[in-house]
Scaffold this active site. Structure first.
Site, PDB file in Angstrom:
ATOM      1  N   ARG A  72      23.509 -13.453   3.590  1.00  0.00           N
ATOM      2  CA  ARG A  72      22.595 -12.189   3.491  1.00  0.00           C
ATOM      3  C   ARG A  72      23.431 -11.098   2.651  1.00  0.00           C
ATOM      4  NH1 ARG A  72      21.444  -9.208   9.188  1.00  0.00           N
ATOM      5  NH2 ARG A  72      22.541  -7.654   7.982  1.00  0.00           N
TER       6      ARG A  72
ATOM      7  N   GLU B 135       1.166   7.121   6.913  1.00  0.00           N
ATOM      8  CA  GLU B 135       2.386   6.602   6.058  1.00  0.00           C
ATOM      9  C   GLU B 135       2.187   7.120   4.624  1.00  0.00           C
ATOM     10  OE1 GLU B 135       3.467   2.455   6.731  1.00  0.00           O
ATOM     11  OE2 GLU B 135       2.366   2.439   8.697  1.00  0.00           O
TER      12      GLU B 135
ATOM     13  N   ASP C 193      15.771   0.646  12.245  1.00  0.00           N
ATOM     14  CA  ASP C 193      14.905   1.646  12.199  1.00  0.00           C
ATOM     15  C   ASP C 193      15.628   2.954  13.084  1.00  0.00           C
ATOM     16  OD1 ASP C 193      12.984   0.354  10.824  1.00  0.00           O
ATOM     17  OD2 ASP C 193      12.333  -0.765  12.706  1.00  0.00           O
TER      18      ASP C 193
ATOM     19  N   SER D  56       0.806  -1.388  -0.099  1.00  0.00           N
ATOM     20  CA  SER D  56      -0.016  -0.031   0.047  1.00  0.00           C
ATOM     21  C   SER D  56       0.837   1.371  -0.172  1.00  0.00           C
ATOM     22  CB  SER D  56      -0.959  -0.034   1.004  1.00  0.00           C
ATOM     23  OG  SER D  56      -0.280   0.207   2.268  1.00  0.00           O
ATOM     24  N   ASN D  57       2.226   1.058   0.752  1.00  0.00           N
ATOM     25  CA  ASN D  57       3.106   2.326   0.630  1.00  0.00           C
ATOM     26  C   ASN D  57       3.390   2.636  -0.744  1.00  0.00           C
ATOM     27  OD1 ASN D  57       3.282   3.904   3.305  1.00  0.00           O
ATOM     28  ND2 ASN D  57       3.490   1.765   3.840  1.00  0.00           N
TER      29      ASN D  57
ATOM     30  N   ASN E  59      13.117   4.448   4.482  1.00  0.00           N
ATOM     31  CA  ASN E  59      12.060   3.380   5.043  1.00  0.00           C
ATOM     32  C   ASN E  59      10.904   4.183   5.897  1.00  0.00           C
ATOM     33  OD1 ASN E  59      11.227   0.765   5.900  1.00  0.00           O
ATOM     34  ND2 ASN E  59      12.026   1.257   7.913  1.00  0.00           N
TER      35      ASN E  59
ATOM     36  N   MET F 220      10.761  -6.687   4.440  1.00  0.00           N
ATOM     37  CA  MET F 220      10.985  -7.503   5.781  1.00  0.00           C
ATOM     38  C   MET F 220      12.114  -8.035   5.862  1.00  0.00           C
ATOM     39  SD  MET F 220       8.228  -6.462   7.327  1.00  0.00           S
ATOM     40  CE  MET F 220       7.996  -7.572   8.828  1.00  0.00           C
ATOM     41  N   ARG F 221      13.047  -7.495   5.279  1.00  0.00           N
ATOM     42  CA  ARG F 221      14.440  -8.043   5.443  1.00  0.00           C
ATOM     43  C   ARG F 221      15.338  -6.746   6.082  1.00  0.00           C
ATOM     44  NH1 ARG F 221      14.801 -12.963   5.879  1.00  0.00           N
ATOM     45  NH2 ARG F 221      16.871 -12.942   5.310  1.00  0.00           N
TER      46      ARG F 221
ATOM     47  N   HIS G  98       8.113   3.638   8.906  1.00  0.00           N
ATOM     48  CA  HIS G  98       7.934   2.703   9.892  1.00  0.00           C
ATOM     49  C   HIS G  98       6.850   3.236  10.985  1.00  0.00           C
ATOM     50  CE1 HIS G  98       9.213  -0.014  12.917  1.00  0.00           C
ATOM     51  NE2 HIS G  98       8.818   0.905  13.973  1.00  0.00           N
TER      52      HIS G  98
HETATM   53  C1  GRF Z   1       3.558  -0.490   6.939  1.00  0.00           C
HETATM   54  O1  GRF Z   1       2.920  -0.433   8.057  1.00  0.00           O
HETATM   55  C2  GRF Z   1       5.149  -0.242   6.940  1.00  0.00           C
HETATM   56  O2  GRF Z   1       5.320   1.034   7.928  1.00  0.00           O
HETATM   57  C3  GRF Z   1       5.681  -1.203   7.491  1.00  0.00           C
HETATM   58  O3  GRF Z   1       4.975  -2.481   6.867  1.00  0.00           O
HETATM   59  C4  GRF Z   1       3.755  -2.086   6.476  1.00  0.00           C
HETATM   60  C5  GRF Z   1       3.855  -2.429   4.995  1.00  0.00           C
HETATM   61  O4  GRF Z   1       2.572  -2.177   4.408  1.00  0.00           O
HETATM   62  N1  GRF Z   1       7.290  -1.269   7.333  1.00  0.00           N
HETATM   63  P1  GRF Z   1       2.371  -2.263   2.763  1.00  0.00           P
HETATM   64  O5  GRF Z   1       3.060  -3.283   2.328  1.00  0.00           O
HETATM   65  O6  GRF Z   1       3.046  -0.695   2.259  1.00  0.00           O
HETATM   66  O7  GRF Z   1       0.831  -2.081   2.743  1.00  0.00           O
END
Ligand code: GRF
Length: 212
Positions: free
Chosen positions: A70, A179, A150, A18-19, A112, A95-96, A114
């Site tokens: 990694r 966000e 973070d 979604s971001n 990023n 998520m890495r 958060h």
């Molecule tokens: C968001 O809440 C972002 O802040 C976090 O993971 C979520 C990702 O959401 N790091 P999306 O995939 O952008 O919908």
């Protein structure tokens, strides 16, 4: 719009996207003068890949499990971004952990988003952490990525109230609105280049015009 070679973004995702969509929409409606050159997911099933394709953006999968280490994964990411002439990397639900090969390839050029008011509640489940602590305020932060999880300089931040009857889901939804508002704005600030990092701190520089 977006033809400037210095304004090429690569977006890294792991899921919903979604971001990513907020960035796509901001480019499409002219709020963000940039080109999203590529979207890369470490998960083949990430819904964000479809969002990218629907917008005509190249969408790639680089599965971290296919790499011996990694660092190897990070080197592959850096190379995929480099050959597409990306100048700014946006993590959007990626998520890495980002390691030295990627950090060194894009110094002060990885952002990023958060879902907390950093430096409170870094790491996973930030919204749940805020509820568990009884925080009165939660929020969203866009920050530059460093080797500290973070922990990089804060570019933009926005607070939302935590309500008595909030669940992690209702609080997440309230934060997500912020966000989506902040991320394109933070990308614009970074691409416009009138900023510097001073220790831990991100500082915007005054417009030269207003100093004259
Ligand atoms: C968001 O809440 C972002 O802040 C976090 O993971 C979520 C990702 O959401 N790091 P999306 O995939 O952008 O919908």
């Amino acid at each position: 719009m977006g033809s400037d070679p210095r304004r090429r973004i690569g977006v890294l995702i792991s899921g919903r996207g979604s971001n990513l969509q907020a960035l796509i929409d901001a480019v499409a409606d002219g709020r963000l003068d940039a080109q999203i050159a590529v979207v890369i997911s470490n998960k083949a099933g990430a819904a964000g890949l479809e969002r990218a394709r629907a917008a005509g953006i190249e969408a790639l999968v680089l599965d971290h499990r296919q790499f011996a280490s990694r660092d190897d994964f990070d080197r592959a990411l850096a190379e995929a971004l480099r050959v597409r002439h990306v100048t700014l990397v946006c993590l959007a639900g990626f998520m890495r952990l980002v390691g030295p090969p990627l950090l060194e390839a894009f110094p002060s050029a990885i952002l990023n988003v958060h879902p907390s008011l950093l430096p409170a509640f870094p790491g996973v489940d930030a919204q749940r952490q805020a509820l568990e602590h009884g925080a009165a305020l939660a929020g969203a932060t866009v920050h530059l990525v460093t080797g500290e999880l973070d922990g990089g300089p804060i570019v933009l931040q926005s607070a939302v109230p935590v309500l008595d009857d909030d669940t992690p889901e209702t609080l997440s939804a309230r934060i997500l609105v912020e966000e989506h508002r902040l991320y394109p704005e933070a990308v614009r600030i970074i691409l416009d280049g009138r900023w510097r990092v001073d220790g831990r701190r991100f500082r915007r520089l005054a417009d030269r015009m207003s100093n004259e």
